[in-house]
Design an enzyme around this catalytic site. Sequence first.
Site, PDB file in Angstrom:
ATOM      1  N   ASP A   1       0.913  -1.314  -0.076  1.00 29.45           N
ATOM      2  CA  ASP A   1      -0.076  -0.053  -0.111  1.00 29.45           C
ATOM      3  C   ASP A   1       0.948   1.126  -0.035  1.00 29.45           C
ATOM      4  O   ASP A   1       1.838   1.420   0.518  1.00 29.45           O
ATOM      5  CB  ASP A   1      -0.769  -0.176   1.352  1.00 29.45           C
ATOM      6  CG  ASP A   1      -2.158   1.014   1.115  1.00 29.45           C
ATOM      7  OD1 ASP A   1      -2.244   1.717  -0.072  1.00 29.45           O
ATOM      8  OD2 ASP A   1      -2.683   1.210   2.300  1.00 29.45           O
TER       9      ASP A   1
ATOM     10  N   ASN B   1     -10.011  -2.976  -6.775  1.00 28.85           N
ATOM     11  CA  ASN B   1      -9.489  -2.175  -7.248  1.00 28.85           C
ATOM     12  C   ASN B   1      -9.862  -1.685  -8.600  1.00 28.85           C
ATOM     13  O   ASN B   1      -9.673  -0.693  -9.195  1.00 28.85           O
ATOM     14  CB  ASN B   1      -8.051  -2.531  -7.556  1.00 28.85           C
ATOM     15  CG  ASN B   1      -7.081  -2.673  -6.406  1.00 28.85           C
ATOM     16  OD1 ASN B   1      -6.105  -3.408  -6.180  1.00 28.85           O
ATOM     17  ND2 ASN B   1      -7.373  -1.607  -5.393  1.00 28.85           N
TER      18      ASN B   1
END
Length: 237
Positions: free
Chosen positions: A17, A65
């Site tokens: 991340d 995503n």
Amino acid sequence: MTFNSSNLPEHIAIIMDGNGRWAQKRHMPRTVGHAKGAAGVRSLVEFCAKQGIPYLTLFAFSTENWKRPEDEVSTLMGLFVQYLEKEMESLAAAGVRLKVIGDISAFPAELQARIQSTEEATAHNHAITLTVAANYGGQWDIVQAVKNWQQANPSLHVSQLSQDALAQHLSTEGMPDVDLLIRTGGEQRISNFLLWQSAYAELYFSDALWPEFDEAEISKALHWYKTRERRFGKVSH
């Protein structure tokens, strides 16, 4: 740096991340951050292999995503193809086995073909298994495992399904459960990643954004892991 092999995790999983934020801090497009993050994967894999860690799983692309901007999704797909083209040859020569988990049927046909060919070309390597979770979600994985178990056992009722039997139908079948789950970027959640497999994982949250997560950062995580007492529900001695 080389660690003593005692008390090292057998399976490390990482939520990568912070790519977008790394780029934005430098007034660059988020896509540049993804490219920078992808470039650091090779050294991390080689570091883990050198330590004798047999399994490394990276969360590359989640089922959520797809909600991101189209250009960012396109960049992620392109980086995946590029990684398979440029990096896997050298990684394969170093004994890396590649495994991809997730619903890859949603990917372009070219990418699906490259995934399959790279998995086949590295299937007999043993230095380290690099698993890339792509279009993956932990809840999806569990549901698919139940469906696969039912398909394999059509005469059995779901009441006869056991934990051990279900584990054999997860996308990580044949791999040990996660010992150390790392998330970079300062967030402290596991975001639907390897939910079943991380039931007893040690959770390590790093403030470093993924492009900054180098050998020194993962060494910090390994030092921290070695201090943990893993009881698995038992009492301390």
